[in-house]
Design a protein around this motif. Structure first.
Motif, PDB file in Angstrom:
ATOM      1  N   SER A   7       0.855  -1.186   0.000  1.00  0.00           N
ATOM      2  CA  SER A   7       0.000   0.000   0.000  1.00  0.00           C
ATOM      3  C   SER A   7       0.893   1.238   0.000  1.00  0.00           C
ATOM      4  O   SER A   7       1.998   1.229   0.531  1.00  0.00           O
ATOM      5  CB  SER A   7      -0.959   0.003   1.187  1.00  0.00           C
ATOM      6  OG  SER A   7      -0.247   0.010   2.398  1.00  0.00           O
ATOM      7  N   GLU A   8       0.384   2.292  -0.612  1.00  0.00           N
ATOM      8  CA  GLU A   8       1.175   3.501  -0.843  1.00  0.00           C
ATOM      9  C   GLU A   8       0.548   4.698  -0.141  1.00  0.00           C
ATOM     10  O   GLU A   8      -0.663   4.889  -0.202  1.00  0.00           O
ATOM     11  CB  GLU A   8       1.218   3.740  -2.355  1.00  0.00           C
ATOM     12  CG  GLU A   8       2.073   4.865  -2.802  1.00  0.00           C
ATOM     13  CD  GLU A   8       2.164   4.957  -4.314  1.00  0.00           C
ATOM     14  OE1 GLU A   8       2.107   6.089  -4.817  1.00  0.00           O
ATOM     15  OE2 GLU A   8       2.279   3.908  -4.984  1.00  0.00           O
ATOM     16  N   ARG A   9       1.418   5.496   0.511  1.00  0.00           N
ATOM     17  CA  ARG A   9       0.969   6.723   1.170  1.00  0.00           C
ATOM     18  C   ARG A   9       1.961   7.839   0.867  1.00  0.00           C
ATOM     19  O   ARG A   9       3.148   7.698   1.159  1.00  0.00           O
ATOM     20  CB  ARG A   9       0.906   6.541   2.679  1.00  0.00           C
ATOM     21  CG  ARG A   9      -0.137   5.562   3.126  1.00  0.00           C
ATOM     22  CD  ARG A   9      -0.188   5.536   4.617  1.00  0.00           C
ATOM     23  NE  ARG A   9      -1.014   4.424   5.056  1.00  0.00           N
ATOM     24  CZ  ARG A   9      -1.382   4.229   6.290  1.00  0.00           C
ATOM     25  NH1 ARG A   9      -0.979   5.045   7.227  1.00  0.00           N
ATOM     26  NH2 ARG A   9      -2.130   3.208   6.606  1.00  0.00           N
ATOM     27  N   GLU A  18       3.972   0.541   2.392  1.00  0.00           N
ATOM     28  CA  GLU A  18       3.824  -0.434   3.471  1.00  0.00           C
ATOM     29  C   GLU A  18       3.756  -1.807   2.819  1.00  0.00           C
ATOM     30  O   GLU A  18       2.878  -2.066   1.995  1.00  0.00           O
ATOM     31  CB  GLU A  18       2.569  -0.139   4.282  1.00  0.00           C
ATOM     32  CG  GLU A  18       2.655   1.187   5.001  1.00  0.00           C
ATOM     33  CD  GLU A  18       1.343   1.572   5.654  1.00  0.00           C
ATOM     34  OE1 GLU A  18       0.271   1.351   5.055  1.00  0.00           O
ATOM     35  OE2 GLU A  18       1.394   2.096   6.772  1.00  0.00           O
TER      36      GLU A  18
END
Length: 108
Positions: A7-9, A18
């Motif tokens: 997952s990308e932030r 992540e």
């Protein structure tokens, strides 16, 4: 079956990925594509606290990403590596190449 979730932030001067699961010859291609694309554009933080396996393929991606980042003026950070990741990094013989951080606030 091996499984990998990424997952990308976005952050102020970085992107956080992540990563959860296994990084090996079956799962590393998506990991490689995302890491190489992002390190080319910005600083990259990899939260590897939930990585359960890291093969030589995955280590190769990390080492190449460090080089790409240096060429572009970006840094690769490893956030809270799991014991498996820490041991794999130490096994390279070049652990000093890896920027290990304990908090996202350490990103410069």
């Amino acid at each position: 079956m091996d499984h990998l979730n990424i997952s990308e932030r976005p952050g102020d001067n970085y992107v956080l990925l992540e990563i959860m699961g296994t990084i090996n010859s079956y799962t590393y291609s998506d990991f490689q594509q995302r890491v190489y694309t992002l390190i080319d554009q910005t600083n990259l933080v990899l939260d590897m606290s939930r990585v359960s396996s890291l093969s030589s393929s995955g280590l190769g991606v990390l080492m190449s990403a460090i080089e790409i980042g240096q060429e572009r003026g970006h840094k690769l950070y490893i956030l809270n590596p799991s014991e498996i990741v820490r041991l794999a990094i130490e096994s390279t013989g070049f652990p000093e190449l890896f920027q290990i951080i304990r908090s996202i606030h350490e990103v410069r």
